[in-house]
Enzyme design. Structure first.
Site, PDB file in Angstrom:
ATOM      1  N   ASP A  72       0.846  -1.195   0.000  1.00  0.00           N
ATOM      2  CA  ASP A  72       0.000   0.000   0.000  1.00  0.00           C
ATOM      3  C   ASP A  72       0.894   1.263   0.000  1.00  0.00           C
ATOM      4  OD1 ASP A  72      -2.443   1.246  -0.032  1.00  0.00           O
ATOM      5  OD2 ASP A  72      -3.021   0.744   2.014  1.00  0.00           O
ATOM      6  N   HIS A 126      -9.922   4.103  -2.275  1.00  0.00           N
ATOM      7  CA  HIS A 126      -9.323   4.014  -0.935  1.00  0.00           C
ATOM      8  C   HIS A 126     -10.315   4.556   0.089  1.00  0.00           C
ATOM      9  CE1 HIS A 126      -4.832   3.433  -1.777  1.00  0.00           C
ATOM     10  NE2 HIS A 126      -5.446   3.295  -2.934  1.00  0.00           N
ATOM     11  N   SER A 154     -13.611   2.204   4.690  1.00  0.00           N
ATOM     12  CA  SER A 154     -14.297   1.885   5.948  1.00  0.00           C
ATOM     13  C   SER A 154     -15.392   2.890   6.232  1.00  0.00           C
ATOM     14  CB  SER A 154     -13.298   1.881   7.107  1.00  0.00           C
ATOM     15  OG  SER A 154     -12.236   0.999   6.835  1.00  0.00           O
ATOM     16  N   ASN A 204     -10.098  -0.686  -1.188  1.00  0.00           N
ATOM     17  CA  ASN A 204      -9.195  -0.861  -0.046  1.00  0.00           C
ATOM     18  C   ASN A 204      -9.912  -0.706   1.291  1.00  0.00           C
ATOM     19  OD1 ASN A 204      -7.268  -0.830  -2.045  1.00  0.00           O
ATOM     20  ND2 ASN A 204      -5.918   0.589  -0.975  1.00  0.00           N
ATOM     21  N   VAL A 205      -9.720  -1.690   2.150  1.00  0.00           N
ATOM     22  CA  VAL A 205     -10.281  -1.618   3.499  1.00  0.00           C
ATOM     23  C   VAL A 205      -9.150  -1.761   4.505  1.00  0.00           C
ATOM     24  CG1 VAL A 205     -11.827  -2.714   5.151  1.00  0.00           C
ATOM     25  CG2 VAL A 205     -12.494  -2.581   2.750  1.00  0.00           C
ATOM     26  N   THR A 250      -8.969   0.611   8.052  1.00  0.00           N
ATOM     27  CA  THR A 250      -9.424   1.030   9.381  1.00  0.00           C
ATOM     28  C   THR A 250     -10.422   0.067  10.025  1.00  0.00           C
ATOM     29  OG1 THR A 250      -9.127   3.318   8.712  1.00  0.00           O
ATOM     30  CG2 THR A 250     -10.511   2.944  10.646  1.00  0.00           C
ATOM     31  N   GLY A 273      -9.496   6.499   7.265  1.00  0.00           N
ATOM     32  CA  GLY A 273      -9.805   6.624   8.690  1.00  0.00           C
ATOM     33  C   GLY A 273     -11.291   6.554   8.962  1.00  0.00           C
TER      34      GLY A 273
END
Ligand SMILES: [Zn+2]
Length: 284
Positions: free
Chosen positions: A85, A209, A212, A231-232, A234, A182
């Site tokens: 990442d 990105h 979450s 993308n996960v 947090t 975040g």
């Protein structure tokens, strides 16, 4: 099977008109759980390592991490990808490539466009010799705690995206369309119109990105409009932490070292429950 090229998995996602989910992991519990559930559901999955965790906290040895994911992938039949990442450090990226990462992200999103193009292209040229895929970022996906106000200047522009992909030869590009890293202060609203325009202007798979906390209905649309990698981080980290906390709280009166050995199994169970649900979004 052996690790699959991330570019190939993203192509499969594109053909299925969906997205593969990429989970940030720091250790065996997190990587193993994601791969085990992927195998159960017969869907590809990507395992990511976030370099900053390693700089600051020495969470994983980069070569050891790559070897671990390779060994886990070898035991299953579905395609597993390994991805580094965010990094903007050329030397770190090259070390990751040497140590077995088959896909890397070069993040030049905070640089002037010309510099982002120049360095992304340089990484692509070198990585190509190692059969390694490169994700870049265009526009800037910031941090949720800082971006409660929309900053449209940072959003990816369709015409610039087309120029960027052409000039760099990247395998995928992370776009800024309203998500952030975040914990969100309030539910984000993705700019799906812009996403559609970026998708029409470019041929490369797009990456989202800050996964979450984005409402599922928005994700489902985004996955049909060019987002092929999601993308996960947090959310998965939080659950890992909460599960360990819960386990320790439950047993806090006991002082038995065997509890340590049993903790992974407990935590993996919690992670798998979450993963089974989350991966429903990925419609392979
Ligand atoms: Zn990110």
């Amino acid at each position: 099977m052996a690790l699959e090229r991330v570019s190939k998995i993203l192509k499969m996602a594109d053909e299925a008109n969906t997205s593969v989910i990429a989970f940030n992991c720091i250790n065996y519990d997190m990587a193993y759980s994601a791969i085990a559930v992927a195998e159960q559901l017969q869907k590809p999955v990507l395992i990511m390592l976030y370099p900053e965790h390693n700089y600051a906290f020495n969470n994983a040895d980069i070569k050891g991490f790559a070897e671990m994911v390779k060994a886990l992938a070898a035991k299953v039949k579905i395609p597993i990808g390994l991805h580094l990442d965010h990094s903007s450090d050329f030397n770190y990226i090259m070390r990751a490539v040497k140590d077995g990462f088959t896909s890397v992200m070069f993040d030049g999103s905070m640089m002037p466009l010309e510099e982002n193009i120049r360095l992304s292209r340089k990484i692509v040229e070198v990585a190509r010799n190692f059969d390694v895929d490169v994700e870049a970022e265009l526009g800037h996906v910031g941090f949720a705690k800082e971006s409660d106000e929309e900053n449209l200047d940072m959003y990816t522009k369709p015409d610039v995206a087309a120029e960027f992909c052409e000039a760099t030869g990247v395998s995928s590009v992370a776009v800024a369309i309203g998500s952030a890293h975040g914990v969100y202060l309030e539910a984000p609203k993705l700019d799906l119109l812009r996403l559609n325009e970026i998708n029409e202007a470019t041929d490369v798979p797009l990456v989202l990105h800050g996964g979450s906390g984005i409402p599922n209905d928005q994700l489902e649309i985004a996955f049909t409009k060019g987002i092929n990698k999601f993308n996960v981080g947090t959310e998965y980290f939080q659950l890992y932490y909460d599960s360990m906390h819960e386990y320790i709280e439950t047993h806090k009166e006991e002082r038995n070292v065997n509890l340590l050995f049993e903790m992974s199994k407990y935590v993996q169970g919690k992670l798998k429950d979450y993963l089974r649900e989350k991966m429903k979004l990925s419609k392979f």
